[in-house]
Design an enzyme around this catalytic site. Structure first.
Site, PDB file in Angstrom:
ATOM      1  N   GLY A  81       0.766  -1.237   0.000  1.00 59.88           N
ATOM      2  CA  GLY A  81       0.000   0.000   0.000  1.00 59.88           C
ATOM      3  C   GLY A  81       0.794   1.281   0.000  1.00 59.88           C
ATOM      4  N   TRP A  83       2.397   2.788  -2.468  1.00 62.43           N
ATOM      5  CA  TRP A  83       2.061   3.642  -3.615  1.00 62.43           C
ATOM      6  C   TRP A  83       0.669   4.240  -3.446  1.00 62.43           C
ATOM      7  CZ3 TRP A  83       4.091   2.381  -9.156  1.00 62.43           C
ATOM      8  CH2 TRP A  83       5.488   2.330  -9.134  1.00 62.43           C
ATOM      9  N   ASP A 109      -4.925  -6.164  -5.969  1.00 61.83           N
ATOM     10  CA  ASP A 109      -3.788  -7.041  -5.714  1.00 61.83           C
ATOM     11  C   ASP A 109      -4.307  -8.454  -5.468  1.00 61.83           C
ATOM     12  OD1 ASP A 109      -0.656  -6.415  -4.867  1.00 61.83           O
ATOM     13  OD2 ASP A 109      -1.417  -8.293  -4.049  1.00 61.83           O
ATOM     14  N   ASP A 125      -7.233 -10.505  -9.453  1.00 59.43           N
ATOM     15  CA  ASP A 125      -6.180 -10.793 -10.430  1.00 59.43           C
ATOM     16  C   ASP A 125      -6.602 -10.114 -11.719  1.00 59.43           C
ATOM     17  OD1 ASP A 125      -4.385 -11.770 -12.253  1.00 59.43           O
ATOM     18  OD2 ASP A 125      -4.509 -13.849 -11.574  1.00 59.43           O
ATOM     19  N   ASP A 149       3.665  -1.721 -10.067  1.00 62.46           N
ATOM     20  CA  ASP A 149       4.972  -2.030  -9.466  1.00 62.46           C
ATOM     21  C   ASP A 149       5.080  -3.537  -9.250  1.00 62.46           C
ATOM     22  OD1 ASP A 149       7.494  -1.236  -8.525  1.00 62.46           O
ATOM     23  OD2 ASP A 149       6.819  -1.258  -6.448  1.00 62.46           O
ATOM     24  N   LYS A 189       7.023  -0.952 -13.611  1.00 62.74           N
ATOM     25  CA  LYS A 189       8.371  -1.472 -13.384  1.00 62.74           C
ATOM     26  C   LYS A 189       8.734  -2.477 -14.462  1.00 62.74           C
ATOM     27  CE  LYS A 189       8.996  -4.048  -9.699  1.00 62.74           C
ATOM     28  NZ  LYS A 189       9.202  -4.240  -8.242  1.00 62.74           N
TER      29      LYS A 189
END
Length: 241
Positions: A81, A83, A109, A125, A149, A189
């Site tokens: 959490g 971000w 998540d 998902d 990320d 990322k």
């Protein structure tokens, strides 16, 4: 966000040494020692962030300015959490900045995230069928920013790990194409390793500006970097219209 110099150049530092305990692997001891000596870990504890990764987003946003008051943000792979915390403050999700637009922050998540004021987090998902429609329903429309990320579980094989995270990043990009509003931003990322060329080509087709950057908070010994794609051109299905 600036962290005081802890490089050791020009000053003498005290470094915490961790003794190898019985039953603890050497790799675990090294990880613990690195955590205890990491200035971003220490700063996260001081500033109340859920992890050092928060500073990566802070540094990226300081440079590219995409978390604006009023922005609608989706954070893919949002646990634990950090971000979300940064986004809530910067898009004014709690309405604390008087006279500024109020934004919204939605996180998804695979694992449950501890509740955070100003953010809505769901276990989902996003690769599942129907996930995009579900996120749109939670959003109530389009998003201005899609963050990712995410990282696949490490296999210990560098090339395999690289391909896995690139696959995740490409999936996140396609997700962004479907939920972003025109002019939106995608931040994700990636791992340097030679397989990111296709992703770069894909993003340049759909965004006006694409930058690759390694924020200072990203560990020097890590191959991770971040792609910041800004100025979404619109949904692919509308390109021919």
């Amino acid at each position: 966000m600036k962290i005081k110099n802890t490089s050791g150049r020009g000053q003498r530092e005290l470094k915490v040494k961790v003794k190898t305990a019985r039953g603890r692997k050497l790799s675990s001891t090294r990880w613990l020692e690195r955590q205890l000596n990491d200035p971003y870990v220490l700063a996260a504890r001081r500033d109340g962030y859920r992890g050092r990764a928060a500073y990566k987003l802070i540094e990226l946003d300081d440079k590219y300015r995409f978390l604006l008051p009023g922005a609608r943000v989706v954070d893919l792979g949002c646990a634990p959490g950090g971000w979300l915390q940064v986004a809530v403050t910067r898009v004014n999700a709690l309405g604390e900045k008087q006279g500024k637009r109020v934004g919204s922050v939605l996180g998804v998540d695979l694992q449950e995230v501890e509740p955070l004021p100003g953010a809505e987090a769901h276990v989902l998902d996003f690769l599942d069928e129907g996930a995009e429609e579900q996120v749109k329903a939670w959003l109530g429309g389009k998003a201005d920013v899609v963050l990712s990320d995410m990282a696949a579980a490490s296999s210990g094989h560098k090339q395999t790990d690289h391909l896995r995270i690139m696959s995740l990043c490409e999936a996140a990009a396609h997700f962004a194409f479907d939920v972003l509003d025109e002019g939106g931003t995608f931040v994700a990322k990636v791992l340097a390793g030679g397989a990111e060329g296709d992703l770069q080509h894909l993003l340049k087709q759909h965004f006006r500006k694409v930058a690759n950057v390694k924020p200072p908070a990203s560990r020097a010994d890590s191959s991770e970097k971040y792609v910041v794609a800004q100025g979404f051109r619109g949904h692919p299905e509308s390109d021919a219209e």
